[in-house]
Scaffold this motif. Structure first.
Motif, short mmCIF file in Angstrom:
data_model
loop_
_atom_site.label_atom_id
_atom_site.label_comp_id
_atom_site.label_asym_id
_atom_site.label_seq_id
_atom_site.Cartn_x
_atom_site.Cartn_y
_atom_site.Cartn_z
N THR A 174 0.81 -1.21 0.00
CA THR A 174 0.00 0.00 0.00
C THR A 174 0.85 1.26 0.00
N PHE A 175 1.96 1.24 0.72
CA PHE A 175 2.84 2.41 0.78
C PHE A 175 3.90 2.39 -0.32
N GLY A 176 3.79 1.45 -1.26
CA GLY A 176 4.74 1.37 -2.35
C GLY A 176 5.91 0.47 -2.01
N ALA A 177 6.98 0.61 -2.80
CA ALA A 177 8.20 -0.18 -2.61
C ALA A 177 9.32 0.51 -3.37
N GLY A 178 10.54 0.18 -3.01
CA GLY A 178 11.68 0.75 -3.72
C GLY A 178 11.97 2.17 -3.32
N ILE A 179 12.61 2.93 -4.21
CA ILE A 179 13.10 4.26 -3.85
C ILE A 179 11.97 5.25 -3.60
N HIS A 180 10.77 4.96 -4.12
CA HIS A 180 9.65 5.89 -3.92
C HIS A 180 8.69 5.40 -2.83
N TYR A 181 9.19 4.56 -1.93
CA TYR A 181 8.38 4.15 -0.78
C TYR A 181 7.89 5.39 -0.05
N CYS A 182 6.64 5.37 0.38
CA CYS A 182 5.99 6.56 0.95
C CYS A 182 6.81 7.19 2.08
N LEU A 183 7.13 8.46 1.92
CA LEU A 183 7.94 9.18 2.89
C LEU A 183 7.26 9.25 4.25
N GLY A 184 5.93 9.41 4.26
CA GLY A 184 5.21 9.60 5.51
C GLY A 184 4.55 8.36 6.06
N ALA A 185 5.00 7.17 5.65
CA ALA A 185 4.34 5.93 6.07
C ALA A 185 4.33 5.76 7.58
N ASN A 186 5.43 6.10 8.25
CA ASN A 186 5.49 5.91 9.70
C ASN A 186 4.54 6.87 10.42
N LEU A 187 4.43 8.08 9.93
CA LEU A 187 3.49 9.04 10.53
C LEU A 187 2.06 8.57 10.32
N ALA A 188 1.73 8.08 9.13
CA ALA A 188 0.39 7.59 8.85
C ALA A 188 0.04 6.41 9.75
N ARG A 189 0.97 5.48 9.90
CA ARG A 189 0.72 4.33 10.78
C ARG A 189 0.45 4.79 12.21
N ALA A 190 1.24 5.74 12.70
CA ALA A 190 1.05 6.23 14.07
C ALA A 190 -0.33 6.87 14.23
N GLU A 191 -0.74 7.68 13.27
CA GLU A 191 -2.06 8.33 13.34
C GLU A 191 -3.18 7.30 13.37
N LEU A 192 -3.09 6.30 12.51
CA LEU A 192 -4.13 5.28 12.45
C LEU A 192 -4.16 4.43 13.71
N GLN A 193 -2.98 4.06 14.21
CA GLN A 193 -2.92 3.27 15.45
C GLN A 193 -3.55 4.02 16.61
N GLU A 194 -3.21 5.29 16.76
CA GLU A 194 -3.76 6.08 17.86
C GLU A 194 -5.28 6.22 17.73
N ALA A 195 -5.76 6.43 16.51
CA ALA A 195 -7.19 6.62 16.30
C ALA A 195 -7.98 5.35 16.64
N LEU A 196 -7.53 4.19 16.15
CA LEU A 196 -8.26 2.96 16.42
C LEU A 196 -8.22 2.59 17.90
N ALA A 197 -7.05 2.77 18.53
CA ALA A 197 -6.95 2.46 19.97
C ALA A 197 -7.82 3.38 20.80
N PHE A 198 -7.99 4.62 20.36
CA PHE A 198 -8.82 5.59 21.09
C PHE A 198 -10.31 5.29 20.89
N LEU A 199 -10.71 5.01 19.67
CA LEU A 199 -12.13 4.92 19.35
C LEU A 199 -12.77 3.60 19.76
N ALA A 200 -12.05 2.50 19.66
CA ALA A 200 -12.67 1.19 19.89
C ALA A 200 -13.32 1.08 21.27
N PRO A 201 -12.67 1.48 22.38
CA PRO A 201 -13.34 1.37 23.67
C PRO A 201 -14.48 2.37 23.86
N ARG A 202 -14.53 3.41 23.04
CA ARG A 202 -15.51 4.49 23.23
C ARG A 202 -16.72 4.37 22.31
#
Length: 398
Positions: free
Chosen positions: A339-367
């Motif tokens: 999803t984030f690509g591969a090779g030299i054009h691998y998504c620059l912001g992949a780690n930031l995107a993962r962190a945002e999604l992880q925080e959102a799902l962990a926050f919302l699921a119990p609520r």
């Protein structure tokens, strides 16, 4: 070759129908044809065309086709790191990679949690909302504003600019909204230029200050390079995260057991994100333009061929378990999502995107116990960023 054909521009190509069509194509062949080019469908072929040095992102070809001959959009296209290759690309990545490591992304998790709580507060007692408008849309804009070091009041403008500039990859939008896209580029350049200049004299704890200070063996980013990298982060980090989060909530609304499990065990959020980006990638197709002839699997692809890499089918190929099931408990083996690509054009912001999604799902699921659809979601097109226009959901309130 007798290849199956994909109606890539068909308006019905979304949701369950999209899944069905792509599964049928992948069963028949690793390669499909269409009026715009060829679609590669399995993991090995997808990885090959994403990594090959004989292909590039066709941004400048798009500019030529739609007669973008001057102005801020053409400048942005020329300097976009997606369109830069060879030594120039290596130089830029070497300078900016330290700003986009997992550790760098983790710095922003407290801010993400603050914005999640802020957005949730007016919704908690309601028990229903349009998730796209109420949550998925503002959350990444606030995060990106903080990462950049911009005033939070600018977050709505950042969203609007990102949404418009992202449309440069959509042929329909280029034909009908070129003036608006040009204007968004010009306004962003003016805004970012002033912020970069301020950070040169008043550095702070933010991405722009980090990029301004980035240095390797005496080499630094110019103002123009810095500005375009900031634009890349904006365009690549708002609409994308919004769309992936909305798809996640849509999928969990159809998977109550998985949602209850995540609510009980929020430490499963990283695995849930990996399954989400594997199962419903918001970049189901990534274009490559061959700048020389390529022979692969005894098939000759001439110079100038457009190849569309399908991460949707590639993410299901070679995956352990039941790849057509959305299951956050499944062991998918060593096959990583493309999803984030591969090779030299691998998504620059992949780690930031993962962190945002992880925080959102962990926050919302119990609520949001009892999460369910509250009407039919309005799905966008699989061309470009595959998102949702509306997502009506409901949940049980205390």
């Amino acid at each position: 070759m007798d290849l199956p054909e994909l109606d890539y521009l068909g308006p019905e190509l979304k949701g369950d129908r999209f899944h069905e069509v792509m599964a049928q194509l992948a069963e028949r062949s690793w390669l499909a044809t269409s009026p715009i080019g060829f679609f590669v469908l399995d993991r090995e072929a997808a990885a090959f065309f994403l990594r090959t040095r004989s292909a590039t992102f066709p941004g400048m070809k798009i500019a030529e086709m739609f007669q973008v001959r001057e102005g801020p959009l053409l400048e942005q296209m020329r300097r976009n790191i997606l369109h830069v290759n060879g030594d120039r690309h290596r130089r830029l990545r070497n300078l900016v990679n330290p700003a986009f490591t997992p550790r760098s992304a983790d710095r922003w998790r407290p801010a993400m949690r603050e914005y999640l709580a802020r957005l949730w507060e007016p919704l908690a007692a309601e028990g229903r909302c349009d998730f796209v408008a109420a949550f998925a849309k503002p959350y990444p804009s606030l995060t990106i504003a903080t990462v950049m070091g911009a005033p939070l009041d600018d977050a709505p403008r950042l969203y609007e600019w990102s949404n418009l500039i992202q449309r440069q990859f959509d042929p329909h939008s280029l034909m009908n909204e070129l003036d608006a896209i040009e204007r968004a580029c010009a306004e962003f350049y003016e805004w970012a230029g002033a912020l970069i200049e301020r950070r040169r004299h008043e550095p702070a704890d933010d991405l722009i200050s980090t990029l301004v200070a980035a240095e390797q063996q005496g080499d630094r980013l110019s103002d123009v390079e810095c500005m375009n990298l900031v634009l890349n982060v904006l365009v690549g980090g708002v609409d994308t995260t919004q769309s992936q989060l909305a798809h996640g909530i849509r999928l969990f609304a159809r998977d109550p057991e998985g949602w209850r499990l995540l609510a009980r065990e929020t430490e499963r959020a990283p695995a849930a994100v990996e399954e989400l980006v594997r199962y419903e990638p918001i970049t189901p197709f990534t274009a490559r333009l061959l700048h020389e002839q390529v022979e692969y699997r005894d098939v000759v692809f001439p110079e100038g061929t457009v190849v569309m890499v399908c991460s949707f089918t590639a993410n299901r190929d070679g995956v352990e378990g039941q790849p057509d099931d959305f299951d956050i408990t499944a062991d998918r083996g060593s096959a990583k999502p493309l999803t984030f690509g591969a090779g030299i054009h691998y998504c620059l912001g992949a780690n930031l995107a993962r962190a945002e999604l992880q925080e959102a799902l962990a926050f919302l699921a119990p609520r949001m116990p009892g999460l369910a659809l509250d009407g039919e979601p309005e799905l966008g097109s699989v061309q470009g960023i595959y998102g949702l226009d509306t997502l009506p959901v409901r949940w049980i309130t205390a």
